[in-house]
Design a protein around this motif. Structure first.
Motif, PDB file in Angstrom:
ATOM      1  N   LEU A 262      -2.654  10.256   7.908  1.00  0.00           N
ATOM      2  CA  LEU A 262      -2.282   9.658   6.633  1.00  0.00           C
ATOM      3  C   LEU A 262      -3.372   9.972   5.611  1.00  0.00           C
ATOM      4  N   TYR A 263      -2.984  10.665   4.546  1.00  0.00           N
ATOM      5  CA  TYR A 263      -3.915  10.985   3.465  1.00  0.00           C
ATOM      6  C   TYR A 263      -3.583  10.102   2.261  1.00  0.00           C
ATOM      7  N   THR A 264      -4.617   9.670   1.567  1.00  0.00           N
ATOM      8  CA  THR A 264      -4.412   8.808   0.413  1.00  0.00           C
ATOM      9  C   THR A 264      -4.986   9.463  -0.837  1.00  0.00           C
ATOM     10  N   TYR A 265      -4.525   8.979  -1.995  1.00  0.00           N
ATOM     11  CA  TYR A 265      -5.065   9.462  -3.261  1.00  0.00           C
ATOM     12  C   TYR A 265      -6.411   8.826  -3.570  1.00  0.00           C
TER      13      TYR A 265
ATOM     14  N   VAL B  78      10.660  -0.358  -0.401  1.00  0.00           N
ATOM     15  CA  VAL B  78       9.708   0.724  -0.645  1.00  0.00           C
ATOM     16  C   VAL B  78       9.514   0.880  -2.150  1.00  0.00           C
ATOM     17  N   TYR B  79       8.257   0.779  -2.582  1.00  0.00           N
ATOM     18  CA  TYR B  79       7.942   0.862  -4.002  1.00  0.00           C
ATOM     19  C   TYR B  79       7.109   2.115  -4.270  1.00  0.00           C
ATOM     20  N   PRO B  80       7.606   3.030  -5.100  1.00  0.00           N
ATOM     21  CA  PRO B  80       6.830   4.230  -5.434  1.00  0.00           C
ATOM     22  C   PRO B  80       5.667   3.880  -6.355  1.00  0.00           C
ATOM     23  N   ILE B  81       4.553   4.571  -6.162  1.00  0.00           N
ATOM     24  CA  ILE B  81       3.393   4.366  -7.024  1.00  0.00           C
ATOM     25  C   ILE B  81       2.851   5.719  -7.469  1.00  0.00           C
ATOM     26  N   ARG B  82       2.130   5.717  -8.581  1.00  0.00           N
ATOM     27  CA  ARG B  82       1.518   6.931  -9.109  1.00  0.00           C
ATOM     28  C   ARG B  82       0.047   6.687  -9.415  1.00  0.00           C
TER      29      ARG B  82
ATOM     30  N   GLY C 236      -1.429  11.724  -8.570  1.00  0.00           N
ATOM     31  CA  GLY C 236      -1.038  11.525  -7.182  1.00  0.00           C
ATOM     32  C   GLY C 236       0.189  10.640  -7.077  1.00  0.00           C
ATOM     33  N   LYS C 237       0.900  10.806  -5.991  1.00  0.00           N
ATOM     34  CA  LYS C 237       2.084   9.992  -5.747  1.00  0.00           C
ATOM     35  C   LYS C 237       1.973   9.342  -4.376  1.00  0.00           C
ATOM     36  N   GLY C 238       2.570   8.202  -4.238  1.00  0.00           N
ATOM     37  CA  GLY C 238       2.585   7.509  -2.959  1.00  0.00           C
ATOM     38  C   GLY C 238       3.696   6.484  -2.928  1.00  0.00           C
TER      39      GLY C 238
END
Length: 228
Positions: A114-117, A162-166, A191-193
């Motif tokens: 799992l990679y994160t911004y 599920v909530y998209p984030i930027r 970035g997106k997540g």
């Protein structure tokens, strides 16, 4: 003469060195590859428990006195130490947090990373913990308040929110666009997540732990679908 940091090449004051291949090789001879910049690595164990012919995932509740994410739900895990592998980290953290010896954990496989911004990567390992080990848990009081089990079938029956984030770059106002992009605004990449939320058995599992849970469940259900 003055040395560069981390045993780099010697530089002569007011002069230009003539570098050779041997000089470059000497710099990298004992250097281990890492991450450029402010980047960290973590490992977690995704523990499966077989109990009364059903399969469960084991979760922890972080201690309420912790500085980061107090009281939140997580898997056993923590930051990678320089002398260990990512798998050793996951097993060590499980031992330190809930007292299950490494020899009692059977690692099935490494799951997807799992990679994160936010500049870190989390390595995930799927392992099996015997039910009998649950009778001898010893919590690290500074890290863990409790553990609990959730049946896989119960998780599979839940559709998570599920909530998209930027993540949007914040560039200094005095950045010299005239030097690098002909004075025009540069199209910086963001970035997106996503943030999943599971509500099951009166618990709320969210964030990175929910991302790992969701991805694991998607993998095993896809395999079931292909087997039909």
């Amino acid at each position: 003469m003055k040395k560069n940091a981390k045993k780099g090449l010697r530089k002569g004051r007011g002069s230009r060195n003539t570098l050779k291949i041997e000089d470059i090789e000497a710099v990298f001879a004992e250097r281990k590859p890492g991450a450029e910049g402010n980047f960290k690595f973590f490992s977690v164990l995704v523990p499966l428990v077989e109990k009364e012919d059903d399969l469960y995932l084991l979760y922890e509740v972080r201690a309420k006195n912790m500085e980061r994410q107090p009281g939140e739900i997580c898997f056993p895990g923590g930051e990678l130490e320089p002398v260990e592998t990512t798998e050793e980290c996951a097993l060590r953290e499980t031992w330190e947090e809930i007292g299950i010896p490494q020899e009692q954990i059977r690692v099935i496989t490494q799951l997807d990373t799992l990679y994160t911004y936010s500049n870190f990567a989390m390595y995930c390992y799927l392992g099996v913990i015997p039910e009998a080990a649950l009778e001898h848990l010893q919590f690290s009081e500074n890290e863990v308040d409790e553990v609990f089990l959730v049946a896989l079938n119960d998780l599979l029956a839940v559709t998570p929110e599920v909530y998209p984030i930027r993540a949007v770059p914040q560039i200094p106002e005095d950045f010299p666009y005239d030097k690098v992009y002909e004075g025009k605004p540069y199209p910086w990449r963001g970035g997106k997540g996503s943030v999943p939320i599971y509500e099951v058995d009166g618990r709320v599992i969210w964030g990175l732990t929910a991302r790992i849970t969701k991805h694991f469940l998607e993998i095993i259900t896809e395999k079931e679908d292909t087997d039909v």
